[in-house]
Motif scaffolding. Structure first.
Motif, PDB file in Angstrom:
ATOM      1  N   ALA A   1     -42.059 104.557  53.786  1.00  0.00           N
ATOM      2  CA  ALA A   1     -40.743 104.410  53.175  1.00  0.00           C
ATOM      3  C   ALA A   1     -39.683 105.091  54.020  1.00  0.00           C
ATOM      4  O   ALA A   1     -39.952 106.029  54.776  1.00  0.00           O
ATOM      5  N   ALA A   2     -38.468 104.601  53.912  1.00  0.00           N
ATOM      6  CA  ALA A   2     -37.341 105.192  54.633  1.00  0.00           C
ATOM      7  C   ALA A   2     -37.020 106.565  54.063  1.00  0.00           C
ATOM      8  O   ALA A   2     -37.091 106.783  52.845  1.00  0.00           O
ATOM      9  N   LYS A   3     -36.651 107.475  54.961  1.00  0.00           N
ATOM     10  CA  LYS A   3     -36.280 108.822  54.544  1.00  0.00           C
ATOM     11  C   LYS A   3     -34.787 108.979  54.325  1.00  0.00           C
ATOM     12  O   LYS A   3     -34.334 109.997  53.823  1.00  0.00           O
ATOM     13  N   GLY A   4     -34.047 107.978  54.744  1.00  0.00           N
ATOM     14  CA  GLY A   4     -32.608 108.038  54.557  1.00  0.00           C
ATOM     15  C   GLY A   4     -31.945 106.792  55.090  1.00  0.00           C
ATOM     16  O   GLY A   4     -32.576 105.922  55.700  1.00  0.00           O
ATOM     17  N   CYS A   5     -30.647 106.706  54.841  1.00  0.00           N
ATOM     18  CA  CYS A   5     -29.857 105.561  55.294  1.00  0.00           C
ATOM     19  C   CYS A   5     -28.499 106.056  55.763  1.00  0.00           C
ATOM     20  O   CYS A   5     -27.830 106.820  55.044  1.00  0.00           O
ATOM     21  N   LEU A   6     -28.105 105.650  56.957  1.00  0.00           N
ATOM     22  CA  LEU A   6     -26.783 105.956  57.487  1.00  0.00           C
ATOM     23  C   LEU A   6     -25.839 104.826  57.099  1.00  0.00           C
ATOM     24  O   LEU A   6     -26.030 103.680  57.498  1.00  0.00           O
ATOM     25  N   LYS A   7     -24.837 105.154  56.316  1.00  0.00           N
ATOM     26  CA  LYS A   7     -23.806 104.198  55.959  1.00  0.00           C
ATOM     27  C   LYS A   7     -22.704 104.291  57.008  1.00  0.00           C
ATOM     28  O   LYS A   7     -21.976 105.282  57.079  1.00  0.00           O
ATOM     29  N   ILE A   8     -22.584 103.250  57.809  1.00  0.00           N
ATOM     30  CA  ILE A   8     -21.676 103.268  58.959  1.00  0.00           C
ATOM     31  C   ILE A   8     -20.602 102.214  58.754  1.00  0.00           C
ATOM     32  O   ILE A   8     -20.904 101.038  58.540  1.00  0.00           O
ATOM     33  N   LEU A   9     -19.360 102.635  58.799  1.00  0.00           N
ATOM     34  CA  LEU A   9     -18.242 101.705  58.839  1.00  0.00           C
ATOM     35  C   LEU A   9     -17.811 101.581  60.294  1.00  0.00           C
ATOM     36  O   LEU A   9     -17.329 102.547  60.891  1.00  0.00           O
ATOM     37  N   ALA A  10     -18.031 100.418  60.887  1.00  0.00           N
ATOM     38  CA  ALA A  10     -17.777 100.196  62.306  1.00  0.00           C
ATOM     39  C   ALA A  10     -16.715  99.112  62.465  1.00  0.00           C
ATOM     40  O   ALA A  10     -16.511  98.273  61.570  1.00  0.00           O
ATOM     41  N   LYS A  11     -16.050  99.116  63.627  1.00  0.00           N
ATOM     42  CA  LYS A  11     -14.987  98.151  63.852  1.00  0.00           C
ATOM     43  C   LYS A  11     -14.795  97.927  65.346  1.00  0.00           C
ATOM     44  O   LYS A  11     -15.202  98.714  66.199  1.00  0.00           O
ATOM     45  N   ASP A  12     -14.180  96.786  65.657  1.00  0.00           N
ATOM     46  CA  ASP A  12     -13.587  96.555  66.962  1.00  0.00           C
ATOM     47  C   ASP A  12     -12.145  96.113  66.715  1.00  0.00           C
ATOM     48  O   ASP A  12     -11.612  96.337  65.625  1.00  0.00           O
ATOM     49  N   HIS A  13     -11.511  95.472  67.686  1.00  0.00           N
ATOM     50  CA  HIS A  13     -10.111  95.112  67.497  1.00  0.00           C
ATOM     51  C   HIS A  13      -9.927  93.857  66.645  1.00  0.00           C
ATOM     52  O   HIS A  13      -8.787  93.490  66.332  1.00  0.00           O
ATOM     53  N   THR A  14     -11.057  93.202  66.231  1.00  0.00           N
ATOM     54  CA  THR A  14     -10.957  91.973  65.456  1.00  0.00           C
ATOM     55  C   THR A  14     -11.376  92.124  64.006  1.00  0.00           C
ATOM     56  O   THR A  14     -11.019  91.280  63.178  1.00  0.00           O
ATOM     57  N   GLY A  15     -12.147  93.129  63.658  1.00  0.00           N
ATOM     58  CA  GLY A  15     -12.602  93.265  62.283  1.00  0.00           C
ATOM     59  C   GLY A  15     -13.450  94.503  62.087  1.00  0.00           C
ATOM     60  O   GLY A  15     -13.656  95.301  63.017  1.00  0.00           O
ATOM     61  N   ARG A  16     -13.958  94.675  60.879  1.00  0.00           N
ATOM     62  CA  ARG A  16     -14.792  95.818  60.535  1.00  0.00           C
ATOM     63  C   ARG A  16     -15.987  95.339  59.733  1.00  0.00           C
ATOM     64  O   ARG A  16     -15.944  94.292  59.077  1.00  0.00           O
ATOM     65  N   ILE A  17     -17.056  96.115  59.748  1.00  0.00           N
ATOM     66  CA  ILE A  17     -18.294  95.747  59.064  1.00  0.00           C
ATOM     67  C   ILE A  17     -18.994  97.019  58.608  1.00  0.00           C
ATOM     68  O   ILE A  17     -18.914  98.068  59.262  1.00  0.00           O
ATOM     69  N   LEU A  18     -19.657  96.946  57.466  1.00  0.00           N
ATOM     70  CA  LEU A  18     -20.434  98.059  56.930  1.00  0.00           C
ATOM     71  C   LEU A  18     -21.895  97.856  57.305  1.00  0.00           C
ATOM     72  O   LEU A  18     -22.479  96.805  57.030  1.00  0.00           O
ATOM     73  N   ILE A  19     -22.479  98.852  57.952  1.00  0.00           N
ATOM     74  CA  ILE A  19     -23.857  98.772  58.436  1.00  0.00           C
ATOM     75  C   ILE A  19     -24.694  99.810  57.701  1.00  0.00           C
ATOM     76  O   ILE A  19     -24.357 100.996  57.678  1.00  0.00           O
ATOM     77  N   SER A  20     -25.773  99.359  57.104  1.00  0.00           N
ATOM     78  CA  SER A  20     -26.749 100.269  56.490  1.00  0.00           C
ATOM     79  C   SER A  20     -27.916 100.418  57.463  1.00  0.00           C
ATOM     80  O   SER A  20     -28.718  99.497  57.638  1.00  0.00           O
ATOM     81  N   LEU A  21     -27.999 101.559  58.108  1.00  0.00           N
ATOM     82  CA  LEU A  21     -29.031 101.825  59.117  1.00  0.00           C
ATOM     83  C   LEU A  21     -30.102 102.718  58.489  1.00  0.00           C
ATOM     84  O   LEU A  21     -29.905 103.920  58.315  1.00  0.00           O
ATOM     85  N   TRP A  22     -31.247 102.112  58.157  1.00  0.00           N
ATOM     86  CA  TRP A  22     -32.340 102.863  57.561  1.00  0.00           C
ATOM     87  C   TRP A  22     -33.185 103.515  58.648  1.00  0.00           C
ATOM     88  O   TRP A  22     -33.339 102.967  59.737  1.00  0.00           O
TER      89      TRP A  22
END
Length: 534
Positions: free
Chosen positions: A92-113
């Motif tokens: 099982a995963a021990k944690g999750c990094l909630k990352i709000l990332a972007k470039d000059h065109t948009g943004r996206i939420l990444i759940s990195l387990w």
């Protein structure tokens, strides 16, 4: 009875190694992704350590669409926090990094387990993602925001688990290379030459707008003024976490930005008066504090014209408040033994320097001390000063510790002790600015970032540099002896009261005419007082 037919055991003998093994032995083999060694191995900017089995389409974040699609994109972290997961299962995963990332065109939420891999991600980190699926972000991530009317942190999201899924991967790039230093640093929606400052507000304007309407989203461009110490706090639920207070400022004022967790670790690498932050979607508090939520976006060193202008302003505020006298630049012995003594006025020096600013000039001047700030600086605990980590350091002591790196520094007498020197043609002013009302007594003020002095007014460099011998000749004693003779030690952390001895020295220096040997160097850019000869 004869056997009816041959079985598989007649052709193959059972292998002892194929027997059922313990779960711990199969722990690493059950994962269908990568091993821990592969994921933690050093990775270059070209990500040659991982070869995808399928073709991935290289896209911008603004070109992403919901649905199954093998894509890869590069982005920078503008918000990140860690969500630990309590589980006893080794798979099982021990944690999750909630990352709000972007470039000059948009943004996206990444759940990195993650299970065992420690991803070196923080605010401003540049990284590349390979993912087979992108979905719509239907709800806001866990946040302390009270503004329900705000939109989601990002319109799209993706969830990846590189340690378990071989179809996804993450590579963190180093920003030391010139080829990656400016990638994805343009803010979202920025267009060069766009009027009205791209929706930027000053700190004062942003705070006033937030007081009138908490749902208004503002963007502030600030420079980092100070990085405070890491402290541990406990919330109402009994959970402890580390936090750090960042002193920020712009041309309108100052404030405190509080960061926690992963965002706090990123701030430890910021350089005061050099790092620029573009902060969006932030909550204001009543005590000039900015609180960060999961929807906040913090662009580190954005690649825009306004950031370069603010950096130049910050560098001007961080100029050395007490520059070291340069040894070996001026030939004092030759001038002392010269048969002809050249006398200058302040107007002469100004004329020569404007005509040939890169030349070295030396001579004598007769000046009148018209202002002395000895008791004022002692009362404000600024009698001695130095600089470290782009931060001024003041104290009524000959040594003090840097609040940034902890290094013990030797302090020198503040050149603003002599507030003004005058002759018949002009004046050189070195006085500190007048104190702001209530600046040194407000606990909520960003002034408390300074471990030695709480005065937060900008201290620009003085136009004079005094040599140690010049100070001894002017005062008649070593500068450190002023502290020994002064009464009212500042050991309690309160403003000290000047002693009658300092008042006596100040009255003797005021309106005293002195003859000084000076030197000017274009590389130094300041007037150096080499000797006080009379």
């Amino acid at each position: 009875m004869a056997r009816s037919g041959a079985t598989i055991d007649d052709y193959f003998r059972p292998d002892a190694s194929s027997r059922k093994r313990k779960w711990t032995d199969l722990h690493d083999e059950i994962r269908d992704g990568f091993s821990v060694d592969e994921l933690t191995a050093p990775q270059g900017d070209d990500s040659t350590t991982w070869k995808p089995r399928q073709n991935y389409e290289d896209v911008l974040i603004g070109e992403l669409t919901p649905g199954p699609r093998r894509v890869t994109f590069m982005a920078r972290v503008v918000n990140i926090y860690d969500l630990p997961v309590a589980s006893k299962s080794p798979r099982a995963a021990k944690g999750c990094l909630k990352i709000l990332a972007k470039d000059h065109t948009g943004r996206i939420l990444i759940s990195l387990w993650y299970i065992d891999v420690e991803y070196g991600l923080g605010l401003g980190s540049l990284f590349t993602v390979w993912t087979p699926h992108v979905s719509v972000s239907k709800s806001n991530p866990k946040s302390g925001s009270t503004n329900q009317g705000r939109e989601n942190a990002a319109p799209l999201m993706t969830s990846i688990f590189p340690e378990r899924d071989g179809a996804c991967h993450v590579v963190v790039h180093e920003d030391t290379a010139p080829s990656t230093g400016r990638i994805c640093r343009v803010p979202l929606g920025y267009r060069e030459g766009q009027p009205h400052g791209h929706g930027l507000s000053s700190l004062v304007e942003s705070r006033e707008l937030a007081r009138r309407d908490a749902s208004v989203e503002t963007k502030v461009l600030v420079y980092v003024k100070a990085v405070g110490a890491v402290t541990r706090v406990t919330n109402t639920k009994g959970h402890s976490s580390d936090k750090i207070d960042i002193g920020i400022g712009d041309e309108s004022g100052e404030a405190i930005l509080t960061l926690y967790g992963r965002m706090m670790l990123s701030a430890l690498r910021w350089t005061p008066f050099s790092t620029i932050l573009l902060v969006s979607r932030v909550n204001w508090r009543l005590d000039w504090r900015l609180s960060v939520t999961a929807q906040t976006m913090i662009d580190v060193d954005p690649d825009i014209v306004e950031a370069e202008w603010l950096r130049r302003v910050a560098v001007g505020l961080s100029r050395c408040v007490n520059q070291v006298y340069p040894e070996g630049v001026f030939d004092v012995e030759t001038l002392e033994s010269a048969p002809v003594k050249l006398k200058f006025t302040l107007a002469d020096i100004d004329e020569f320097v404007r005509a040939r600013p890169n030349e070295i000039y030396m001579g004598y001047m007769s000046l009148l001390i018209t202002e002395v700030n000895l008791t004022t600086l002692y009362t404000r605990r600024r009698l001695f000063s130095s600089e470290c980590c782009n931060m001024p350091l003041f104290a009524n002591a000959v040594a003090a510790d840097c609040g940034q790196c902890g290094r013990n520094l030797e302090l020198r007498l503040n050149p603003q002790v002599i507030g003004a020197l005058t002759d018949e043609t002009g004046t050189i002013s070195c006085s500190p600015p007048p104190p702001s009302r209530g600046a040194s007594n407000s606990w909520n003020s960003p002034a408390r970032f300074y471990p030695i002095s709480r005065d937060t007014r900008p201290m620009t460099s003085t136009p004079l540099i005094w040599s140690p011998q010049a100070w001894r000749q002017l005062l008649g004693r070593e500068p450190a002896e002023l502290l020994t003779a002064a009464a009212g030690d500042d050991s309690a952390g309160k403003a000290a009261s000047p002693s009658p001895f300092l008042g006596y020295i100040q009255s003797r220096l005021r309106f005293l005419r002195i003859t000084v040997m000076f030197g000017w160097s274009g590389e130094l850019g300041k007037l150096a007082i080499c000797r006080v000869v009379g």
